[in-house]
Design an enzyme around this catalytic site. Structure first.
Site, mmCIF file in Angstrom:
data_model
loop_
_atom_site.group_PDB
_atom_site.id
_atom_site.type_symbol
_atom_site.label_atom_id
_atom_site.label_comp_id
_atom_site.label_asym_id
_atom_site.label_seq_id
_atom_site.Cartn_x
_atom_site.Cartn_y
_atom_site.Cartn_z
ATOM 1 N N HIS A 137 42.420 33.638 40.035
ATOM 2 C CA HIS A 137 41.976 33.610 38.851
ATOM 3 C C HIS A 137 42.421 32.436 37.807
ATOM 4 C CE1 HIS A 137 39.857 37.337 39.539
ATOM 5 N NE2 HIS A 137 40.678 37.886 39.955
ATOM 6 N N ASP A 173 38.605 39.801 48.001
ATOM 7 C CA ASP A 173 39.125 40.839 46.962
ATOM 8 C C ASP A 173 37.977 41.204 46.052
ATOM 9 O OD1 ASP A 173 40.237 41.138 44.034
ATOM 10 O OD2 ASP A 173 41.966 40.248 45.049
ATOM 11 N N HIS A 175 37.804 41.675 43.046
ATOM 12 C CA HIS A 175 37.356 40.815 41.896
ATOM 13 C C HIS A 175 36.975 39.475 42.453
ATOM 14 C CE1 HIS A 175 40.617 43.877 40.553
ATOM 15 N NE2 HIS A 175 39.787 43.777 39.421
ATOM 16 N N ASP A 262 41.936 45.409 47.003
ATOM 17 C CA ASP A 262 41.722 46.379 45.702
ATOM 18 C C ASP A 262 40.278 47.104 45.812
ATOM 19 O OD1 ASP A 262 40.903 43.822 45.354
ATOM 20 O OD2 ASP A 262 42.046 43.656 43.708
#
Length: 390
Positions: A137, A173, A175, A262
């Protein structure tokens, strides 16, 4: 698929810790490596300690003033005027607050991913895993989403500059891998692929199918957003039907995969309802693609994962076991195999949750998700749109 893998780790990565209450806890690394040692799947000769990334390495993807601010904020007592500017660099918020020593820890992580890429590209090993990496990120000018330096982008930039190689980045991931995507959005020789919970409901709010790249890079960015409460079958259908087509069309020289874990039903920061099964199956698919298209060149990094006791150690261990061809994965009944009792005994007293007894979850006993068929249908439609041009 001969076993030829190294695990890259720098002890300084264990100091990448924002505070005691923060969900990003580096004990995940210790737990996973200890699990592999107790299993007899990780020897010291398989481990490599990298050098931290230097300023020149970081400058390939990050702005000079950002790096300087990170270094200054790493002091135990930063100057008051600098503290007032921390927000400008995304470092005074709840998710990514500055902390003492963060430059040294983040540079060690960036150096780990860079070194893993160099080992593979130079032919010193076919596969390399860097669990501490995957901080996807971070942007050129700011930190975000627990990420300070974008280690994977540093590694990709090194590969592009030194080897002029085509890089396929696969991000699993939950995200969206936004930082890596935007840094290479114009580069036709870096293909970014991300499967994640839709940005309609989850940070960072991006990763839609229409994000396809820009300029010469148009058509080298693929996003597979899935609906909240997606389960194993639908997640894996979305993944397999798209990643296979992307790899076949792009034909990379190396694959770098990010293994945030996650999307598991137990993770506290997302809404996906998958089990450990996807963390066994996805690395196997990526491994096969690396051998089919990239002469086996494969770098794997970690990423997110916030159920640090029950999920992360098993998920990351499964990546390493796949990478090194461990016989544990050759069994037809992995779900019946027990976790090493020595590992469970060592960590039970410290764990916040009861440690798992088996490698896979008994998801058949879980309460079925309402709207399962509707969720799967929507995911199938999205996946078809995402790769309709391939």
């Amino acid at each position: 698929m001969a076993a030829n893998a190294v695990l890259v780790h720098h002890p300084q990565a264990l100091h990448y810790k924002f505070n005691e209450q923060h969900p990003f806890n580096p004990v995940r690394l210790t737990l996973t490596m200890d699990l592999l040692r107790q299993l007899g799947a990780l020897d010291e000769h398989q481990m490599v300690q990298p050098a931290p990334a230097q300023y020149a390495d970081l400058l390939r993807v990050h702005r000079k003033d950002y790096i300087e601010a990170i270094a200054a904020l790493s002091s135990p007592s930063p100057a008051p005027d600098l503290l007032a500017q921390a927000g400008r660099y995304g470092l005074d918020f709840e998710d990514t607050p500055y902390f003492s020593g963060m430059h040294e820890a983040a540079a060690a992580i960036a150096g780990g991913s860079l070194h893993a890429a160099e080992l593979v590209m130079s032919g010193q090993t076919q596969h390399a895993m860097h669990m501490a990496g995957g901080l996807h990120h971070a942007f050129p000018e700011r930190g975000a989403g627990f990420c300070i330096y974008n280690d994977t982008a540093v590694a990709i930039a090194h590969i592009r500059e030194k080897y002029n190689a085509r890089v396929l980045y696969i991000d699993t991931d939950v995200h969206h891998g936004d930082g890596v995507q935007w840094m290479f959005y114009n580069d036709p020789d870096v293909c970014t692929y991300s499967i994640h919970e839709t940005g309609k409901f989850l940070f960072p709010g991006t990763g839609f199918v229409y994000e396809r790249g820009d300029g010469e890079g148009f058509g080298a960015s693929y996003n597979i957003p899935v609906e909240p409460y997606t389960e194993d079958d639908s997640w894996m259908e979305s993944f397999t039907t798209t990643v296979e087509k992307v790899a076949a069309a792009f034909r990379p020289d190396i694959i770098i995969s990010q293994h945030g874990c996650d999307a598991h039903a137990l993770d506290p920061l997302s809404h996906i309802h998958c089990s450990m099964r996807i963390y066994q199956e996805m690395p196997a698919i990526i491994h096969r693609l690396a051998h089919h298209y990239a002469q086996g060149r494969w770098v794997a990094v970690g990423g997110g994962g916030y159920d640090i006791w029950r999920v992360v150690p098993r998920a990351w261990a499964l990546v390493w076991l796949e990478m090194c061809g461990h016989p544990l994965l050759r069994t037809d009944h992995l779900e019946q195999l027990s976790m090493p009792e020595t590992w469970r005994q060592r960590w039970t007293q410290q764990a916040d949750d009861e440690l798992p007894t088996s490698w896979l979850d008994d998801s058949a006993s879980w309460t079925p998700m309402p709207r399962r068929a509707e969720i799967a249908r929507k995911n199938r439609e999205t996946a078809l749109i995402a790769v309709q041009d391939l």
